[in-house]
Design a protein around this motif. Structure first.
Motif, short mmCIF file in Angstrom:
data_model
loop_
_atom_site.label_atom_id
_atom_site.label_comp_id
_atom_site.label_asym_id
_atom_site.label_seq_id
_atom_site.Cartn_x
_atom_site.Cartn_y
_atom_site.Cartn_z
N PHE A 141 -2.68 1.40 -6.39
CA PHE A 141 -1.90 0.97 -7.55
C PHE A 141 -0.48 1.54 -7.47
CE2 PHE A 141 -6.29 0.86 -8.98
CZ PHE A 141 -6.36 -0.32 -9.71
N GLU A 142 0.52 0.67 -7.53
CA GLU A 142 1.92 1.09 -7.62
C GLU A 142 2.29 2.12 -6.55
OE1 GLU A 142 4.71 0.48 -10.46
OE2 GLU A 142 3.68 -1.20 -9.56
N THR A 143 1.83 1.89 -5.34
CA THR A 143 2.07 2.92 -4.33
C THR A 143 2.54 2.39 -2.99
OG1 THR A 143 1.08 4.84 -3.23
CG2 THR A 143 -0.36 2.96 -3.55
N ILE A 144 2.25 1.12 -2.63
CA ILE A 144 2.64 0.67 -1.29
C ILE A 144 4.15 0.61 -1.13
CG2 ILE A 144 0.49 -0.63 -1.02
CD1 ILE A 144 2.29 -3.21 -1.16
N TYR A 145 4.89 0.60 -2.26
CA TYR A 145 6.36 0.64 -2.19
C TYR A 145 6.86 1.81 -1.35
CZ TYR A 145 5.68 -1.48 -6.94
OH TYR A 145 5.28 -2.21 -8.02
N PHE A 146 6.08 2.89 -1.35
CA PHE A 146 6.53 4.16 -0.77
C PHE A 146 5.88 4.47 0.58
CE2 PHE A 146 6.33 4.56 -5.48
CZ PHE A 146 7.68 4.41 -5.72
N TRP A 147 5.04 3.56 1.06
CA TRP A 147 4.42 3.78 2.36
C TRP A 147 5.45 3.49 3.45
CZ3 TRP A 147 -1.06 1.13 1.72
CH2 TRP A 147 -1.76 1.78 0.69
N PRO A 148 5.67 4.41 4.37
CA PRO A 148 6.75 4.23 5.35
C PRO A 148 6.55 3.05 6.30
CG PRO A 148 5.38 6.14 5.89
CD PRO A 148 4.97 5.70 4.53
N ASP A 149 5.30 2.63 6.47
CA ASP A 149 5.00 1.52 7.37
C ASP A 149 3.73 0.85 6.84
OD1 ASP A 149 4.35 -0.24 9.42
OD2 ASP A 149 3.77 1.35 10.82
N ILE A 150 3.88 -0.23 6.06
CA ILE A 150 2.68 -0.80 5.43
C ILE A 150 1.73 -1.40 6.47
CG2 ILE A 150 3.72 -1.16 3.16
CD1 ILE A 150 3.76 -4.19 3.83
N SER A 151 2.26 -1.92 7.56
CA SER A 151 1.38 -2.48 8.60
C SER A 151 0.49 -1.38 9.19
CB SER A 151 2.20 -3.15 9.69
OG SER A 151 2.88 -4.28 9.18
N GLY A 152 1.09 -0.25 9.50
CA GLY A 152 0.32 0.88 10.02
C GLY A 152 -0.65 1.44 8.99
N ALA A 153 -0.20 1.52 7.73
CA ALA A 153 -1.05 2.02 6.66
C ALA A 153 -2.24 1.09 6.42
CB ALA A 153 -0.24 2.18 5.38
N PHE A 154 -1.99 -0.23 6.45
CA PHE A 154 -3.08 -1.19 6.26
C PHE A 154 -4.12 -1.07 7.37
CE2 PHE A 154 -0.29 -4.40 3.70
CZ PHE A 154 -0.36 -3.56 2.61
N LYS A 155 -3.70 -0.75 8.57
CA LYS A 155 -4.65 -0.55 9.67
C LYS A 155 -5.53 0.68 9.41
CE LYS A 155 -1.78 -2.83 13.14
NZ LYS A 155 -0.89 -2.67 14.31
N LYS A 205 1.02 -11.16 5.14
CA LYS A 205 1.25 -11.14 6.58
C LYS A 205 0.81 -9.81 7.20
CE LYS A 205 4.88 -11.75 10.07
NZ LYS A 205 6.33 -11.99 10.30
N SER A 206 1.15 -8.71 6.52
CA SER A 206 0.78 -7.38 7.04
C SER A 206 -0.73 -7.15 6.96
CB SER A 206 1.52 -6.29 6.28
OG SER A 206 2.91 -6.32 6.58
N LEU A 207 -1.36 -7.66 5.92
CA LEU A 207 -2.82 -7.54 5.79
C LEU A 207 -3.52 -8.32 6.90
CD1 LEU A 207 -3.27 -7.83 1.92
CD2 LEU A 207 -3.75 -5.81 3.31
N LYS A 208 -3.05 -9.54 7.15
CA LYS A 208 -3.62 -10.35 8.23
C LYS A 208 -3.47 -9.65 9.57
CE LYS A 208 -3.54 -15.20 6.78
NZ LYS A 208 -2.96 -16.53 7.07
N GLY A 209 -2.30 -9.05 9.78
CA GLY A 209 -2.04 -8.34 11.02
C GLY A 209 -2.97 -7.16 11.23
N ALA A 210 -3.42 -6.57 10.11
CA ALA A 210 -4.32 -5.42 10.19
C ALA A 210 -5.78 -5.85 10.36
CB ALA A 210 -4.18 -4.56 8.95
N GLY A 211 -6.05 -7.17 10.19
CA GLY A 211 -7.40 -7.67 10.38
C GLY A 211 -8.12 -8.13 9.11
N PHE A 212 -7.46 -8.02 7.97
CA PHE A 212 -8.11 -8.41 6.72
C PHE A 212 -8.23 -9.93 6.61
CE2 PHE A 212 -6.61 -4.14 5.61
CZ PHE A 212 -7.74 -3.63 4.98
N THR A 213 -9.26 -10.37 5.90
CA THR A 213 -9.50 -11.79 5.70
C THR A 213 -9.71 -12.06 4.20
OG1 THR A 213 -11.88 -11.42 6.05
CG2 THR A 213 -10.58 -12.08 7.96
N ASP A 214 -9.88 -13.34 3.88
CA ASP A 214 -10.15 -13.78 2.50
C ASP A 214 -9.14 -13.15 1.53
OD1 ASP A 214 -11.46 -15.13 0.46
OD2 ASP A 214 -12.97 -13.56 0.16
#
Length: 209
Positions: free
Chosen positions: A116-130, A175-184
């Protein structure tokens, strides 16, 4: 450091005030977000970027499960521990200090993960989503909930005011979620400009698509 910088990583007295403000000010958004996911009574849940209030909600929604909260701010961790003291004593809850870029959990640990209200501050959301994908169980659910959907140019003032903040729109998140492997991946928005993104870790669905 400006007071609003405490939204990124709460510190000191200003940080304590900010955590209290965020817990109360974001409660309506959190309730809205929770309407978009199902949580079983025995689920193992993780809240990333915890201030304590949503950890408590997860504990209520999974009365026979367990909930872990993690945040890289010592102030946020202390507040979350205080709010959830009883369930920590009952061994149903853990609050840890740590970084989303290196989640200290084994693979496929959690049924539900919230942010909640936190991905704004993740330095790399693609890496974090993985990282989130790694620690989420197969068929598990990941939910992101933001008060800013990235479609209002006026909100960019916050990115200038708060160092390290970036507001993402739904397509960027998807796009970043898909790149990390998430579906649906499901996108939810409302008239207030809130954004809720819900996705699954379903390896079979990934192989079929």
């Amino acid at each position: 450091m400006s007071f609003f910088q405490n939204t990124c990583k709460p510190k000191g007295i200003g940080g304590k005030i900010m955590v209290n403000m965020m817990n109360s000010g974001h409660s309506s958004m959190a309730e809205w977000g929770f309407t978009h996911i199902e949580i079983a009574e025995n689920n193992i849940c993780l809240d990333i970027g915890c201030g304590g209030a949503n950890v408590k909600k997860l504990l209520e929604k999974s009365p026979h499960g367990k909930v872990t909260g993690i945040d890289y701010s010592e102030i946020s961790v202390e507040k979350s521990q205080k709010i959830n003291k009883a369930e920590i004593s009952n061994k149903r809850c853990k609050i840890l200090q740590g970084n989303v870029m290196e989640l200290p959990f084994e693979n496929e640990t959690f049924d539900v993960i919230t942010a909640f209200e936190t991905i704004y501050f993740w330095p790399d959301i693609s890496g974090a989503f993985k990282q989130v994908y790694r620690v989420l169980k197969n068929t598990g659910t990941f939910m992101i909930c933001n008060e800013s959907n990235g479609e209002n140019p006026k909100e960019e003032k916050w990115t200038k005011m708060i160092q390290g903040m970036k507001i993402y729109n739904s397509e960027q998140v998807k796009k970043s979620l898909k790149g990390a492997g998430f579906t649906d991946i499901k996108i939810h928005k409302n008239k207030k400009g809130w954004l809720c993104v819900v996705c699954k870790k379903d390896k079979e669905m990934l192989y079929q698509s």
